[in-house]
Design a protein around this motif. Structure first.
Motif, PDB file in Angstrom:
ATOM      1  N   PHE A   1       1.207  -0.902   0.052  1.00 45.71           N
ATOM      2  CA  PHE A   1       0.145  -0.260  -0.047  1.00 45.71           C
ATOM      3  C   PHE A   1       1.416   1.237  -0.259  1.00 45.71           C
ATOM      4  O   PHE A   1       1.868   1.008   0.281  1.00 45.71           O
ATOM      5  CB  PHE A   1      -1.190   0.175   0.805  1.00 45.71           C
ATOM      6  N   ASP A   2       0.326   2.668   0.205  1.00 46.59           N
ATOM      7  CA  ASP A   2       0.856   3.982   0.016  1.00 46.59           C
ATOM      8  C   ASP A   2       0.704   4.648   0.880  1.00 46.59           C
ATOM      9  O   ASP A   2      -0.881   4.762   1.204  1.00 46.59           O
ATOM     10  CB  ASP A   2       0.491   4.540  -1.472  1.00 46.59           C
TER      11      ASP A   2
ATOM     12  N   LYS B   1       2.583  -3.206   6.572  1.00 48.45           N
ATOM     13  CA  LYS B   1       2.435  -3.846   6.134  1.00 48.45           C
ATOM     14  C   LYS B   1       1.054  -4.230   6.505  1.00 48.45           C
ATOM     15  O   LYS B   1       0.927  -4.606   7.572  1.00 48.45           O
ATOM     16  CB  LYS B   1       3.199  -5.639   6.370  1.00 48.45           C
ATOM     17  N   VAL B   2       0.367  -4.512   5.282  1.00 47.97           N
ATOM     18  CA  VAL B   2      -0.782  -4.941   5.156  1.00 47.97           C
ATOM     19  C   VAL B   2      -1.153  -6.712   5.268  1.00 47.97           C
ATOM     20  O   VAL B   2      -1.345  -6.690   4.517  1.00 47.97           O
ATOM     21  CB  VAL B   2      -2.264  -4.281   4.973  1.00 47.97           C
ATOM     22  N   VAL B   3      -1.758  -7.420   6.433  1.00 46.94           N
ATOM     23  CA  VAL B   3      -1.187  -8.687   6.727  1.00 46.94           C
ATOM     24  C   VAL B   3      -2.977  -9.089   5.664  1.00 46.94           C
ATOM     25  O   VAL B   3      -3.679  -8.965   6.338  1.00 46.94           O
ATOM     26  CB  VAL B   3      -1.109  -9.665   7.639  1.00 46.94           C
ATOM     27  N   LYS B   4      -3.591 -10.070   5.158  1.00 44.70           N
ATOM     28  CA  LYS B   4      -4.648 -10.652   4.869  1.00 44.70           C
ATOM     29  C   LYS B   4      -5.704  -9.252   4.916  1.00 44.70           C
ATOM     30  O   LYS B   4      -6.123  -8.618   6.093  1.00 44.70           O
ATOM     31  CB  LYS B   4      -5.308 -11.617   5.729  1.00 44.70           C
ATOM     32  N   PRO B   5      -5.739  -8.208   3.887  1.00 42.33           N
ATOM     33  CA  PRO B   5      -7.159  -7.611   4.700  1.00 42.33           C
ATOM     34  C   PRO B   5      -8.245  -7.569   4.694  1.00 42.33           C
ATOM     35  O   PRO B   5      -8.570  -8.614   4.299  1.00 42.33           O
ATOM     36  CB  PRO B   5      -7.359  -6.574   2.805  1.00 42.33           C
ATOM     37  N   ALA B   6      -9.165  -6.497   5.149  1.00 47.26           N
ATOM     38  CA  ALA B   6     -10.683  -6.725   5.872  1.00 47.26           C
ATOM     39  C   ALA B   6     -10.543  -7.767   7.350  1.00 47.26           C
ATOM     40  O   ALA B   6     -11.895  -8.390   7.000  1.00 47.26           O
ATOM     41  CB  ALA B   6     -11.316  -6.991   4.544  1.00 47.26           C
ATOM     42  N   THR B   7      -9.285  -8.102   8.082  1.00 47.74           N
ATOM     43  CA  THR B   7      -9.647  -8.837   9.454  1.00 47.74           C
ATOM     44  C   THR B   7      -9.079  -7.943  10.507  1.00 47.74           C
ATOM     45  O   THR B   7      -8.803  -6.518   9.607  1.00 47.74           O
ATOM     46  CB  THR B   7      -8.744  -9.587   8.892  1.00 47.74           C
TER      47      THR B   7
ATOM     48  N   LYS C   1      -2.736  -4.507  11.011  1.00 45.74           N
ATOM     49  CA  LYS C   1      -1.637  -3.905  10.062  1.00 45.74           C
ATOM     50  C   LYS C   1       0.080  -4.769  10.547  1.00 45.74           C
ATOM     51  O   LYS C   1      -0.447  -4.443  12.111  1.00 45.74           O
ATOM     52  CB  LYS C   1      -1.838  -2.717  10.919  1.00 45.74           C
ATOM     53  N   GLU C   2       1.024  -4.407   9.954  1.00 42.84           N
ATOM     54  CA  GLU C   2       1.812  -5.432  10.841  1.00 42.84           C
ATOM     55  C   GLU C   2       2.676  -3.606  10.834  1.00 42.84           C
ATOM     56  O   GLU C   2       2.856  -3.894  10.152  1.00 42.84           O
ATOM     57  CB  GLU C   2       2.266  -6.655  10.602  1.00 42.84           C
ATOM     58  N   THR C   3       3.622  -3.326  12.048  1.00 42.24           N
ATOM     59  CA  THR C   3       4.527  -2.958  12.709  1.00 42.24           C
ATOM     60  C   THR C   3       6.071  -3.236  12.976  1.00 42.24           C
ATOM     61  O   THR C   3       5.723  -3.602  14.342  1.00 42.24           O
ATOM     62  CB  THR C   3       3.874  -1.441  12.680  1.00 42.24           C
ATOM     63  N   SER C   4       6.590  -3.490  12.299  1.00 44.07           N
ATOM     64  CA  SER C   4       7.842  -3.221  12.205  1.00 44.07           C
ATOM     65  C   SER C   4       9.085  -2.197  12.747  1.00 44.07           C
ATOM     66  O   SER C   4       8.996  -0.797  11.305  1.00 44.07           O
ATOM     67  CB  SER C   4       9.097  -4.413  12.129  1.00 44.07           C
TER      68      SER C   4
ATOM     69  N   CYS D   1      -1.784  -4.614  15.427  1.00 43.51           N
ATOM     70  CA  CYS D   1      -2.238  -3.874  15.708  1.00 43.51           C
ATOM     71  C   CYS D   1      -3.950  -3.158  14.385  1.00 43.51           C
ATOM     72  O   CYS D   1      -3.456  -3.662  13.128  1.00 43.51           O
ATOM     73  CB  CYS D   1      -2.540  -2.434  16.228  1.00 43.51           C
ATOM     74  N   ASP D   2      -4.423  -2.823  14.891  1.00 41.90           N
ATOM     75  CA  ASP D   2      -5.427  -2.668  13.799  1.00 41.90           C
ATOM     76  C   ASP D   2      -5.360  -1.096  13.311  1.00 41.90           C
ATOM     77  O   ASP D   2      -5.728  -1.305  11.984  1.00 41.90           O
ATOM     78  CB  ASP D   2      -6.816  -1.516  14.706  1.00 41.90           C
TER      79      ASP D   2
END
Length: 99
Positions: free
Chosen positions: A10-11, A42-48, A52-55, A71-72
């Motif tokens: 995503f942007d 990183k967006v993991v498995k959209p629509a769940t 939202k994965e942040t490192s 997180c959400d």
């Protein structure tokens, strides 16, 4: 400190990038010798929920410190990553002081 932001699948908006830079810059109050900070979004498995994965990876003299949260929202993830990184930096600072 050099802050690098990577958004995967995503942007990231300007507002989100400014938020990240502001939050990550506060880490310098905890430990001054930070040379780099790399944030990966990183967006993991959209629509769940919790997708939202942040490192956050911080480069300090002789070592790299790493934190990852899921997180959400990215804002919540950044807050949690920065808090966790402050703890790591404080421990690292105490270790280097004892040497």
């Amino acid at each position: 400190m050099n802050v690098k932001i990577q958004s995967i699948h995503f942007d990231a908006t300007e507002k989100l990038q400014e938020f990240i830079e502001k939050k990550v810059a506060k880490l310098e109050k905890t430990f001054e010798d930070i040379s780099n900070a790399e944030v990966q979004l990183k967006v993991v498995k959209p629509a769940t929920a919790q997708n939202k994965e942040t490192s956050l990876e911080v480069t300090v003299p002789g070592q790299k410190l790493f934190v990852e949260k899921t997180c959400d929202t990215f804002e919540e993830g950044i807050d949690l990553c920065v808090d966790a990184m402050k703890v790591q930096l404080t421990k690292f600072k105490e270790k280097t002081r004892k040497m």
